[in-house]
Design an enzyme around this catalytic site. Sequence first.
Site, mmCIF file in Angstrom:
data_model
loop_
_atom_site.group_PDB
_atom_site.id
_atom_site.type_symbol
_atom_site.label_atom_id
_atom_site.label_comp_id
_atom_site.label_asym_id
_atom_site.label_seq_id
_atom_site.Cartn_x
_atom_site.Cartn_y
_atom_site.Cartn_z
ATOM 1 N N GLN A 143 4.624 -16.616 41.386
ATOM 2 C CA GLN A 143 5.295 -17.810 40.885
ATOM 3 C C GLN A 143 4.590 -18.318 39.641
ATOM 4 O O GLN A 143 3.361 -18.276 39.573
ATOM 5 C CB GLN A 143 5.262 -18.882 41.973
ATOM 6 C CG GLN A 143 6.192 -20.039 41.721
ATOM 7 C CD GLN A 143 6.125 -21.069 42.834
ATOM 8 O OE1 GLN A 143 5.063 -21.602 43.107
ATOM 9 N NE2 GLN A 143 7.245 -21.325 43.471
ATOM 10 N N GLY A 144 5.338 -18.769 38.656
ATOM 11 C CA GLY A 144 4.759 -19.383 37.458
ATOM 12 C C GLY A 144 5.413 -20.721 37.199
ATOM 13 O O GLY A 144 6.311 -20.829 36.367
ATOM 14 N N SER A 146 3.484 -24.316 37.948
ATOM 15 C CA SER A 146 2.514 -25.335 37.532
ATOM 16 C C SER A 146 1.800 -24.943 36.248
ATOM 17 O O SER A 146 1.626 -23.759 35.959
ATOM 18 C CB SER A 146 1.446 -25.540 38.607
ATOM 19 O OG SER A 146 2.018 -26.001 39.791
ATOM 20 N N GLU A 261 14.307 -23.045 52.955
ATOM 21 C CA GLU A 261 13.491 -22.749 54.136
ATOM 22 C C GLU A 261 13.912 -23.496 55.403
ATOM 23 O O GLU A 261 13.527 -23.129 56.488
ATOM 24 C CB GLU A 261 12.004 -22.936 53.838
ATOM 25 C CG GLU A 261 11.666 -24.223 53.163
ATOM 26 C CD GLU A 261 10.194 -24.270 52.791
ATOM 27 O OE1 GLU A 261 9.588 -25.314 53.018
ATOM 28 O OE2 GLU A 261 9.673 -23.262 52.278
#
Lengths: 418, 316
Positions: A143-144, A146, A261
């Site tokens: 994941q990118g 923050s 989720e």
Amino acid sequence: MFGDENKTLALCSAAVQLAHSESERRLAADLRAWLASALPQLPARPARDDWPARRHFDLTWQRMLFDAGYAGIAWPRAYGGREASPTEQLVFLEELDRADAPDVGVNFVGTLHAGPTILAEGTPAQRERYLPAILRGDEVWCQGFSEPEAGSDLASLRTRAVRDGDEYVINGQKVWSTYAHVADFQELLVRTNPDAPKHKGITWLIVPMATPGITVRPIRTIAGPSEFCEVFYDDVRVPVGNRVGGEDDGWRVAMVTFAFERGTGFVGEIMEGMRLCRQIAHIAQRLPRGKGTAWDDVELRRDLGRAAASIDACWSLTAWIVSEAARGGAAGVGASVLKLRVGEAFQELAEVGMRVLGRSALAFDHFDDVDGVSSARVIAEYLRGFGLTIGGGTSQIQRNIIAERVLGLPKEAPWTSS
Amino acid sequence: MDFQLTALQEELRDTTRKLCAGRFPVAASRAAGGRVDAGSWAELADAGVFDLRRPEESGGLGLGTTDAAVVFDELGRGLVPGPLVWTHLAAGLLPAGTVGGIERPVGAEPVLVEYLGDLDALVVLDAEGVWAVDPHPLAAHPLAPLDPLTPVWTVAELPTGDRVGSADDASRWRLEGAALTAALLAGVAAGACELTVAYARERRQFGRPVGSFQAVKHALADMLVRAEMARVQAYAAAAHVDEPDVADTVRAVAAAKLVAGDAALQNGKAAIQLHGGMGMTWEVDAHLYLKRAWVLDASFGSADAQAEAVALRVLR
């Protein structure tokens, strides 16, 4: 008075039911049988900080799940998933945990974040290209999101992507990128329109990690080596076709994932907490303290009981939210409340563990077998636990969400010194 | 698994909420000093509060403990006075009326009985069983109560009474009593939260509602979190009583009494703090939630005792 309304409506059962339904029990039995034969075939578990080995191990496990038809438990059948209901997902997670199966590991972003996003917002070609490889355990995602200057205020992110023909040219920096050092692809949020309001100028891109110009640097946390990395982008070029959703529409695309989720996001953490509870109690009964053991200290016992009760209540809230989702309801108050409470309860528990250890907490390797539990485990969980009230939205942000969206309190006025 | 309110339970919740607001407003309970009059008690009985779990063939509603928890959650939220849990537990065993109860004090422990002056019967639990004591001839005198809505008497000597249940029955009373008291406490926690949120929206300082300040806002969010955790665990405990084979019912109930007890106490405390100076006044209801929380914490096992009970179950 109550007796008059003694009738039930369609969709709602006649009584609250904590027990599993017939189909849930069948799934559990099938899983148990499969796990009993599958788990002994797993290779030896790799060392905590051997990342290439961990990648290989986690992908092997993912492939085993895939071959048995258990990969992508919540994914649509058309993409190789099982289309399990939320309560069946809970059964799946429970059974895997009970059998001490590997956790999702490096497949976390692919199966639970990037994959579902491509599922919901990707083109048919993107789905064909990326989804089967995630489920089969061929490719790892990271994941990118923050950035050093965009944490709680994520929408203020500044990593730039400038259009150049049929490519985007990316420059900037991301942080807290999970598994970037072993990933094949990254789900990346970039700023494509610096002049638009902050939520309106963001785009969601698929970035192959092998692209020239990408530098990955692992982050050492207070708990030691971690799955987190910094990622630097220096004129990184990706095709425009790697965009998921429209240009400048990336914020909405990213938010879609969070609805996916359906209450099961903290099941692993809660079950981990329950296990840690038992282990701390066992350590307390065996660690000498004064003339007896740490367990003789009534204050420690009560604090452990309090932490255990809090974790039990988190489990009850999970059952509540999952049942709500199974009925097709929108995510209610529950998600933020659960996020907040799971993190705090876990920390309270681990802190009791540190107090039980006493002077044994001074070293990670003071003992490594008190009923199969090590001092290192308790200390590591204690240190790791701090991340639970920071990552994925700090507890302070969760409180703002609860106060403003649930309790309807007004936003805080901008600060002035007058 | 379907751990959500049923349509019937939503009805029960709404009906009870209306009953509390219409027939048991806090102002009226304050004026009566929490004394239970036969009329209002009969109204609770007519509503089914006490007969809820009795079989239909015995004149009850044939409902479960979770249904009862939904009702008791609302009674707690409405600060309804009276020995609600004891009368509910005694339904069918003792003649209808106002039934109070206590755990038999050990050794030199004091004998304090809530609502004694209004009781038709007094139930005493001990290691041997369930005992019925005639409250009328007891040498007792009223004390100055902590909770103005829960009058308390001290009893000089507690007779043995008539045995009306076995040791197993006494254990069952303790378990179910703790589960229903947890529901009352969850309601108290929720009521304190609602009162305080409403005030923080209205009350203005520095030209804006105090509820807009993060320091206040976060404390209110914590109140909601505590109330929600208390509610789901109280419901879960009740559901475990109805489905004893699912998991450790004793642990679920102890956890509920503990989580709900802590939630009610902490929310009562926060209610007073967040009302500022008004929270210190007798007129504002904030203190009533705190005081009721202490009263309920002291029956069917305090939070401390339950914490110890949960710890012991962790080892199983």
